[in-house]
Enzyme design. Sequence first.
Site, PDB file in Angstrom:
ATOM      1  N   CYS A  34       0.835  -1.196   0.000  1.00 26.23           N
ATOM      2  CA  CYS A  34       0.000   0.000   0.000  1.00 26.23           C
ATOM      3  C   CYS A  34       0.872   1.249   0.000  1.00 26.23           C
ATOM      4  O   CYS A  34       1.905   1.290   0.672  1.00 26.23           O
ATOM      5  CB  CYS A  34      -0.906  -0.006   1.243  1.00 26.23           C
ATOM      6  SG  CYS A  34      -2.059   1.381   1.250  1.00 26.23           S
ATOM      7  N   CYS A  39      -0.174   4.255   7.211  1.00 21.49           N
ATOM      8  CA  CYS A  39      -0.848   4.017   8.499  1.00 21.49           C
ATOM      9  C   CYS A  39       0.082   3.189   9.401  1.00 21.49           C
ATOM     10  O   CYS A  39       0.439   2.052   9.066  1.00 21.49           O
ATOM     11  CB  CYS A  39      -2.165   3.285   8.277  1.00 21.49           C
ATOM     12  SG  CYS A  39      -3.225   4.079   7.030  1.00 21.49           S
ATOM     13  N   CYS A  98      -0.414  -0.571  10.404  1.00 24.67           N
ATOM     14  CA  CYS A  98      -0.801  -1.514   9.358  1.00 24.67           C
ATOM     15  C   CYS A  98       0.391  -2.284   8.791  1.00 24.67           C
ATOM     16  O   CYS A  98       1.395  -1.686   8.375  1.00 24.67           O
ATOM     17  CB  CYS A  98      -1.509  -0.759   8.237  1.00 24.67           C
ATOM     18  SG  CYS A  98      -2.061  -1.840   6.910  1.00 24.67           S
ATOM     19  N   CYS A 115     -16.780  -9.862   3.912  1.00 24.17           N
ATOM     20  CA  CYS A 115     -16.167  -8.539   3.838  1.00 24.17           C
ATOM     21  C   CYS A 115     -15.024  -8.581   2.831  1.00 24.17           C
ATOM     22  O   CYS A 115     -14.043  -9.299   3.037  1.00 24.17           O
ATOM     23  CB  CYS A 115     -15.638  -8.139   5.205  1.00 24.17           C
ATOM     24  SG  CYS A 115     -16.870  -8.324   6.504  1.00 24.17           S
ATOM     25  N   CYS A 159     -20.027  -6.686   2.273  1.00 19.52           N
ATOM     26  CA  CYS A 159     -19.463  -5.403   2.688  1.00 19.52           C
ATOM     27  C   CYS A 159     -18.150  -5.221   1.922  1.00 19.52           C
ATOM     28  O   CYS A 159     -17.382  -6.163   1.761  1.00 19.52           O
ATOM     29  CB  CYS A 159     -19.201  -5.397   4.190  1.00 19.52           C
ATOM     30  SG  CYS A 159     -18.515  -3.832   4.790  1.00 19.52           S
ATOM     31  N   CYS A 204     -20.185   1.003   7.976  1.00 20.50           N
ATOM     32  CA  CYS A 204     -19.479   0.212   8.976  1.00 20.50           C
ATOM     33  C   CYS A 204     -18.181   0.946   9.267  1.00 20.50           C
ATOM     34  O   CYS A 204     -17.351   1.116   8.372  1.00 20.50           O
ATOM     35  CB  CYS A 204     -19.204  -1.171   8.412  1.00 20.50           C
ATOM     36  SG  CYS A 204     -18.180  -2.145   9.501  1.00 20.50           S
ATOM     37  N   ARG A 245     -18.711  -5.075  17.015  1.00 23.44           N
ATOM     38  CA  ARG A 245     -17.961  -6.269  16.595  1.00 23.44           C
ATOM     39  C   ARG A 245     -16.577  -6.315  17.224  1.00 23.44           C
ATOM     40  O   ARG A 245     -15.836  -5.329  17.185  1.00 23.44           O
ATOM     41  CB  ARG A 245     -17.794  -6.273  15.071  1.00 23.44           C
ATOM     42  CG  ARG A 245     -16.989  -7.472  14.568  1.00 23.44           C
ATOM     43  CD  ARG A 245     -16.984  -7.526  13.084  1.00 23.44           C
ATOM     44  NE  ARG A 245     -18.315  -7.223  12.584  1.00 23.44           N
ATOM     45  CZ  ARG A 245     -18.589  -6.867  11.342  1.00 23.44           C
ATOM     46  NH1 ARG A 245     -17.618  -6.766  10.479  1.00 23.44           N
ATOM     47  NH2 ARG A 245     -19.818  -6.611  10.974  1.00 23.44           N
TER      48      ARG A 245
HETATM   49  S1  SF4 Z   1      -4.831   0.746   6.643  1.00 25.46           S
HETATM   50 FE1  SF4 Z   1      -3.131  -0.300   5.578  1.00 25.46          FE
HETATM   51  S2  SF4 Z   1      -4.012  -0.964   3.609  1.00 25.46           S
HETATM   52 FE2  SF4 Z   1      -5.389   0.600   4.481  1.00 25.46          FE
HETATM   53  S3  SF4 Z   1      -4.720   2.585   3.627  1.00 25.46           S
HETATM   54 FE3  SF4 Z   1      -3.641   2.342   5.592  1.00 25.46          FE
HETATM   55  S4  SF4 Z   1      -1.668   1.352   5.033  1.00 25.46           S
HETATM   56 FE4  SF4 Z   1      -3.056   1.067   3.283  1.00 25.46          FE
END
Ligand code: SF4
Length: 394
Positions: free
Chosen positions: A65, A69, A72, A109, A142, A202, A272
Site C-alpha cells: 500500500c 498508516c 498496518c 467482507c 461489505c 461500517c 464487533r
Molecule cells: S490501513 Fe493499511 S491498507 Fe489501508 S490505507 Fe492504511 S496502510 Fe493502506
Amino acid sequence: MDLLSTLTDKGLRGEVPTREEALAVLATTDDELLDVVAAAGKVRRRWFGRRVKLNYLVNLKSGLCPEDCSYCSQRLGSKAEILKYTWLKPDQAAEAAKAGVAGGAKRVCLVASGRGPTDRDIDRVTDTMAAIREADPAVELCVCLGLLSDNQAERLKAAGADAYNHNLNTSEATYGDITTTHTYADRVDTVQKAHGAGLSACSGLIAGMGESDEDLVDVVFALRELGSDSVPVNFLIPFEGTPLAQEWHLSPQRCLRILAMVRFVNPDTEVRIAGGRELHLRTMQPLGLHIANSIFLGDYLTSEGQAGHADLDMIRDAGFEVEGAGEATLPRHRSDVAAASTSGCGSAASACGSGGGCGPCGGHASPDDASSESHSDQVKVRRRGAGTELAPNA
Ligand code: SF4
C-alpha cells in the site's frame, strides 16, 4: 443512582451516556470488571438477544500500500513478512467466501489494500460480488477499498454491495500521529459518501495504539454521530516490521472495559470484536461475547485467528447462538432506517484489519497498561486461505 445502574437504564432505553460516564467506564477497577460486563451484557441482550453475527474476511489484494498508516502491516515501507499479492480473480474470491459462508458467516467482507479504488477496481469488485452471489444470493456483502471518489459508492451500491467499511480508527486529535498520507477528514468524508449512497456504514476503531481514554471516547462518540450501523473494535496487532511493533499496552481487562464503553455509547448498534481478539482478550474472549454481538470467523487480513471451529465452540459454550441468514441484525427501529437506504448493516475490520501500535506518536500509556514488552512471537502471520494454495480457515 450509581454509574452502572445509570448506564444500564440508558442503554435499555437506547440512550447515549454522557462523555463523563463513558470515561468513567474506562476508569473502573478490576474489582468492578464483572459488574461492568454484566451491565453491558444487559444492554446487549436487550437489543441483540444472544445472537452472534459472524463475518468473514476475504483479502482481495494484500500488501504494497502507498499509505503510511502506522498500525498496518501492509503500509508503505512495512517490513512485516505478510502475504503480498495483487487482485484475486472473482472465482478465487468466491471460493474463499464460500468457505466462510459454509462455516456460518452471514456477511462476507471484501477488502483491498490501497489508498482508494480506481474505476477499474470498482469493475473488478463488481465482478467479484457477482461471482459470490451466484453461489449464495443471500449473503451480505461489505466492501472495504479505502477512500472513495465521487460516484464510486453509488456504483458499488448499484452492483449489489450492502455495506461499506471505512474505520475512523482513532480520534481526530491524534489522527496525524498515526497517518500522514491522508487525514481524519478524508476518512469521515468516505463514510459519509457510503452512507449517502445508501450503503450501510461500517466504521470502527483500533485500541492499543498509545491513545488516551479521551481519544477512545472521542472516536466512539464520533462514530455514533456518523451513524455507523456497525462498529468494529480492533485491538492493535503489533506486527514486527511496523512502527508500532513495540506497542503492547492492552490487557484482557482493558479490552473488556473498552468494549463495554463502546456498547454503552452504541447500545443498539452492531458492536464487533475485530482484529486482535485472540491476541489480547485471550481466555477472556467469551466474556467479550456478553458485550459485543458480532465477531469475525477464522482469520484476519494478514494475521491468523483461532480455528473457525473454535469460534463456533466458544459461542456455543458461552450460551450464545450464531445469527441466521434470515434474522435481522439491527433492532427494528435501526434496521428500518438502514433499510430506507439499503439492506443489512456494517461489517468491517480496520481498513487493513491488521492492527499495529502507535510508536511514532509517543502515546500516552493507558492506566492499566499490560506491558510495553514485545510479544511479537505471538503474532501469527496469515499463511493460508486467499492468496495461497492452502484451504481457508473457516
Ligand atoms: S490501513 Fe493499511 S491498507 Fe489501508 S490505507 Fe492504511 S496502510 Fe493502506
